[in-house]
Write a protein that holds these residues in place. Sequence first.
Motif, mmCIF file in Angstrom:
data_model
loop_
_atom_site.group_PDB
_atom_site.id
_atom_site.type_symbol
_atom_site.label_atom_id
_atom_site.label_comp_id
_atom_site.label_asym_id
_atom_site.label_seq_id
_atom_site.Cartn_x
_atom_site.Cartn_y
_atom_site.Cartn_z
ATOM 1 N N THR A 1 0.836 -1.202 0.000
ATOM 2 C CA THR A 1 0.000 0.000 0.000
ATOM 3 C C THR A 1 0.869 1.251 0.000
ATOM 4 O O THR A 1 0.624 2.212 -0.738
ATOM 5 C CB THR A 1 -0.923 0.004 1.227
ATOM 6 N N HIS A 2 1.891 1.234 0.839
ATOM 7 C CA HIS A 2 2.842 2.345 0.910
ATOM 8 C C HIS A 2 3.485 2.598 -0.449
ATOM 9 O O HIS A 2 3.544 3.745 -0.924
ATOM 10 C CB HIS A 2 3.901 2.011 1.965
ATOM 11 N N LEU A 3 3.936 1.535 -1.120
ATOM 12 C CA LEU A 3 4.556 1.688 -2.434
ATOM 13 C C LEU A 3 3.564 2.219 -3.468
ATOM 14 O O LEU A 3 3.926 3.015 -4.347
ATOM 15 C CB LEU A 3 5.135 0.345 -2.902
ATOM 16 N N GLY A 4 2.311 1.787 -3.354
ATOM 17 C CA GLY A 4 1.296 2.289 -4.261
ATOM 18 C C GLY A 4 1.074 3.790 -4.107
ATOM 19 O O GLY A 4 0.906 4.523 -5.093
ATOM 20 N N GLU A 5 1.119 4.259 -2.864
ATOM 21 C CA GLU A 5 0.956 5.689 -2.612
ATOM 22 C C GLU A 5 2.147 6.487 -3.143
ATOM 23 O O GLU A 5 1.978 7.569 -3.720
ATOM 24 C CB GLU A 5 0.764 5.927 -1.116
ATOM 25 N N VAL A 6 3.331 5.937 -2.960
ATOM 26 C CA VAL A 6 4.530 6.604 -3.488
ATOM 27 C C VAL A 6 4.457 6.683 -5.007
ATOM 28 O O VAL A 6 4.766 7.719 -5.613
ATOM 29 C CB VAL A 6 5.808 5.857 -3.032
ATOM 30 N N SER A 7 4.041 5.580 -5.645
ATOM 31 C CA SER A 7 3.926 5.562 -7.113
ATOM 32 C C SER A 7 2.932 6.608 -7.598
ATOM 33 O O SER A 7 3.178 7.297 -8.598
ATOM 34 C CB SER A 7 3.492 4.174 -7.585
ATOM 35 N N ALA A 8 1.795 6.726 -6.890
ATOM 36 C CA ALA A 8 0.781 7.708 -7.290
ATOM 37 C C ALA A 8 1.325 9.124 -7.220
ATOM 38 O O ALA A 8 1.049 9.955 -8.097
ATOM 39 C CB ALA A 8 -0.458 7.564 -6.403
ATOM 40 N N LEU A 9 2.114 9.410 -6.204
ATOM 41 C CA LEU A 9 2.694 10.744 -6.072
ATOM 42 C C LEU A 9 3.754 10.996 -7.143
ATOM 43 O O LEU A 9 3.889 12.111 -7.646
ATOM 44 C CB LEU A 9 3.290 10.939 -4.684
ATOM 45 N N LEU A 10 4.510 9.975 -7.504
ATOM 46 C CA LEU A 10 5.493 10.125 -8.583
ATOM 47 C C LEU A 10 4.803 10.443 -9.907
ATOM 48 O O LEU A 10 5.334 11.188 -10.741
ATOM 49 C CB LEU A 10 6.329 8.848 -8.714
ATOM 50 N N GLU A 11 3.606 9.892 -10.103
ATOM 51 C CA GLU A 11 2.867 10.113 -11.346
ATOM 52 C C GLU A 11 2.166 11.470 -11.374
ATOM 53 O O GLU A 11 1.640 11.870 -12.419
ATOM 54 C CB GLU A 11 1.834 8.997 -11.536
ATOM 55 N N SER A 12 2.160 12.164 -10.226
ATOM 56 C CA SER A 12 1.421 13.432 -10.155
ATOM 57 C C SER A 12 2.236 14.623 -10.649
ATOM 58 O O SER A 12 1.753 15.752 -10.610
ATOM 59 C CB SER A 12 0.981 13.683 -8.706
ATOM 60 N N GLY A 13 3.472 14.397 -11.078
ATOM 61 C CA GLY A 13 4.300 15.478 -11.601
ATOM 62 C C GLY A 13 4.885 16.380 -10.533
ATOM 63 O O GLY A 13 4.785 17.606 -10.637
ATOM 64 N N PRO A 14 5.538 15.817 -9.523
ATOM 65 C CA PRO A 14 6.115 16.652 -8.466
ATOM 66 C C PRO A 14 7.357 17.390 -8.965
ATOM 67 O O PRO A 14 7.949 16.992 -9.980
ATOM 68 C CB PRO A 14 6.492 15.632 -7.388
ATOM 69 N N PRO A 15 7.788 18.430 -8.257
ATOM 70 C CA PRO A 15 9.046 19.111 -8.610
ATOM 71 C C PRO A 15 10.214 18.126 -8.565
ATOM 72 O O PRO A 15 10.159 17.118 -7.863
ATOM 73 C CB PRO A 15 9.181 20.187 -7.526
ATOM 74 N N GLU A 16 11.274 18.429 -9.286
ATOM 75 C CA GLU A 16 12.378 17.487 -9.436
ATOM 76 C C GLU A 16 12.993 17.087 -8.103
ATOM 77 O O GLU A 16 13.331 15.913 -7.892
ATOM 78 C CB GLU A 16 13.453 18.081 -10.354
ATOM 79 N N HIS A 17 13.164 18.053 -7.168
ATOM 80 C CA HIS A 17 13.801 17.705 -5.901
ATOM 81 C C HIS A 17 12.933 16.742 -5.086
ATOM 82 O O HIS A 17 13.449 15.866 -4.379
ATOM 83 C CB HIS A 17 14.120 18.968 -5.094
#
Length: 443
Positions: free
Chosen positions: A176-192
């Motif tokens: 579940t934790h990894l799924g949440e991290v993946s979703a945030l990576l797909e949301s277009g966060p700033p590079e840092h």
Amino acid sequence: MSNAESNPTWAEEIRMKRQGLCWTQKEMARQLRLAADEKLRAQLPSSSSIVREIRYHESGTHHPGPVYGELYRRVWKKHAKPGESEAEAKLQADPLLLSWTVGRLSQRVDRRTLLQLAAATVVNPVLDPAERLMRALMGDHRPDDPTVSHLEDRAKGFHRLEEHLPAKTLCPALMTHLGEVSALLESGPPEHLRRRLAVIAGEGAILAAWFAWELGDGPQAAALSRLANLAARRSGDDAIAACMAGYRTYMTGGDNVHGARLATAALERLGNADPATRAWLLARHAEETALLGDHQTALTSIHLAEEVYAEADINARPWTCFLDPGRFASMTLSVYSRLRREDDAVRAIDEITMHLGPNTEIKKLCVVKADLALARLRLGDVIEAVKYARTSLAATSAMAFPLGWDRLDHVAAELTLSRAQAAYEFRTEYAATRPKQVQPSLQ
């Protein structure tokens, strides 16, 4: 021999819990009988024989083994003090919340501290970071620094909880934790923030691959291993890939040549960065080459590992939090006893004994006690070897930990050379307890 060795911690715990309830050994025997179901109760010996077994358990002469161990657990659970059973239940109930709580600490967590944290953990104090994460996942806003910090703490916490809870308990929450991290990576966060999220994904994928292997799912373990390596490349964090290779040294199906090559490749990838990871990989290389009979290479690697470990910070990365002085000493012991270096082995035994206690992490006991059993056996002390082996067996059965079974396989094999009654009794008990499952090999 120290008092701790002559009167093991599990023996003291049984005696102290009984006395804490103000029970005689006869009353303890009655409670054990009451805790058995009807079928098992019919198979138990007479009350006087159970009293005698309790006396053996409390003196450390006999380990309770799986049957009596389960009866003791039922009795302790039934008569637990207020808060104790709730804390144990909390460990199983909300690993996501508990992992974040544990991850915020700056050091490893022993069993007592973990239970205290589980008993004290409530939802309200963590509502803000959890709410931020939920909003980010729902698309209400992009992930921010507090949200990513929350996930970083969670990743650390999962690695710390791994020593206390079985893979089957933690794995669903970790995915579940990894799924949440993946979703945030797909949301277009700033590079840092993207880089930090990639590191979190890599740290989680390493542990998830390990859990998948423990649970016998080879394809999933291989896929998660590839994910960890991808995260290492995307984040530019070579230590993640080196760590994944280190875990894979255990997943070779007994192919020590491949294990040694993996450790060598991991060390080359890591370079001189991260001393704790380097010390662990050097010790793994020493263990694998010792099993191959390459004594000089094993000795060189373990000596270098000891030098590097002396300057290491085991809290620098989440995956090295397990490598406390006792666990590192057990790695040196496995090498020195295999190489028949008795003085070095005795020194390692003393170091391990100094760091073991009633609150030592359960998973650590699986391996460390088996290493102690092998070392004592090679030093000619069969009785002490069997005592340590029984403790390892109880811990390994509770955690369903493949690495514990692997170590105990070596103990049982070497005990076949002994004609001692204790050796025969342990081998019989072990054969009846050992699962038939063979762990997948990742080549």
